[in-house]
Design a protein around this motif. Structure first.
Motif, PDB file in Angstrom:
ATOM      1  N   PHE A  85      43.978  27.715  44.576  1.00  0.00           N
ATOM      2  CA  PHE A  85      44.101  29.129  44.227  1.00  0.00           C
ATOM      3  C   PHE A  85      43.930  29.358  42.737  1.00  0.00           C
ATOM      4  CE2 PHE A  85      48.314  27.185  44.416  1.00  0.00           C
ATOM      5  CZ  PHE A  85      48.795  27.418  43.146  1.00  0.00           C
ATOM      6  N   ALA A 100      41.102  32.556  43.308  1.00  0.00           N
ATOM      7  CA  ALA A 100      42.176  33.315  43.967  1.00  0.00           C
ATOM      8  C   ALA A 100      41.685  34.028  45.209  1.00  0.00           C
ATOM      9  CB  ALA A 100      42.773  34.326  42.991  1.00  0.00           C
ATOM     10  N   TYR A 123      49.674  29.947  47.370  1.00  0.00           N
ATOM     11  CA  TYR A 123      50.386  30.020  46.095  1.00  0.00           C
ATOM     12  C   TYR A 123      51.886  29.863  46.338  1.00  0.00           C
ATOM     13  CZ  TYR A 123      52.315  31.971  41.779  1.00  0.00           C
ATOM     14  OH  TYR A 123      53.024  32.161  40.616  1.00  0.00           O
ATOM     15  N   THR A 165      48.334  34.801  40.713  1.00  0.00           N
ATOM     16  CA  THR A 165      46.994  35.180  41.173  1.00  0.00           C
ATOM     17  C   THR A 165      46.756  36.650  40.850  1.00  0.00           C
ATOM     18  OG1 THR A 165      47.826  35.654  43.397  1.00  0.00           O
ATOM     19  CG2 THR A 165      46.957  33.451  42.998  1.00  0.00           C
TER      20      THR A 165
END
Length: 239
Positions: free
Chosen positions: A6, A10, A36, A207
């Motif tokens: 990620f 993302a 995440y 993110t």
């Protein structure tokens, strides 16, 4: 060690990985993760793992020892064995809303340029606590300024600096109570805008959307007094 996919992308919604370990509590550790883990006010991701003959609902994701990322099932279920190749599938709608709120909070710290003492990110709204003895005089003007930054469609990118560079320039840290994690040799910075158009640069491991226009319109909620010096400012996604 879990490779944090990620971090590089993302927007990655699915990916294959191998099971490195199973925790005593029933969590799954993969060699690479699109999920995440809870941190920095952002909740851990949810989704599913699938493999030959199996499926597992992931309720949240947390940090483990060292660089491990642990996927936590929603309820007790059969787990994939160590060494199994699994397919990770992210609850993308939830993650994307978290990305929009998180990026909006960075912009909130721009229109309210005061030290931040706390924060929280949700799928519908988020909030920052500011060292703000007096309430803002014109909340509508702040909301308009926030939406103006969103409408400018600024690029959101990241960069890295060394621990030493961060310690040499502590002004880029907006949080009062928590310093960015150091000890890994480098710290990730999130940048909004470029060159003379740059409006924000701060350490962050979360993110974010790629451009501010993806956030959509936001509304400011309550401004609540939290202690002698602190005020909590909430923002809400309009859609």
């Amino acid at each position: 060690m879990t490779e944090p996919l990620f971090r590089a992308d993302a927007y990655l919604k699915s990916a294959d990985a191998k099971v490195l370990a199973l925790t005593q509590e029933g969590g799954v550790v993969l060699d690479r993760s699109i999920f995440y883990p809870t941190g920095g006010g952002q909740p851990g991701d949810s989704g599913t793992l699938t493999w030959a003959g199996g499926r597992l609902e992931i309720a949240t994701t947390i940090k483990g020892e060292g660089a491990q990322i642990i996927l936590v099932p929603g309820e007790p279920a059969a787990l994939p064995q160590v060494g199994t190749t699994v397919r990770q599938n992210l609850d993308w709608d939830r993650r994307y809303r978290l990305m929009r709120v998180h990026t909006a909070l960075h912009l909130l710290s721009v229109v309210i340029p005061l030290p931040v003492s706390g924060g929280s990110i949700g799928t519908e709204k988020g909030r920052l606590d500011f060292d703000m003895p007096d309430a803002p005089e014109d909340k509508d003007a702040l909301e308009a300024a926030l939406n103006d930054l969103i409408d400018r469609d600024l690029a959101v990118t990241d960069d890295w600096i060394t621990d030493a560079e961060l310690l040499a320039d502590p002004s880029i840290v907006k949080t009062m109570s928590v310093m960015p994690p150091t000890g890994q040799g480098r710290v990730r910075l999130v940048r909004i805008g470029f060159g003379k158009g740059q409006i924000d640069l701060q350490p962050c491991g979360g993110t974010h959307v790629a451009r501010t226009s993806e956030i959509g319109r936001v509304m400011l909620g309550k401004v609540e007094k939290k202690g002698r010096q602190n005020r909590r400012v909430s923002l809400i996604l309009d859609n």
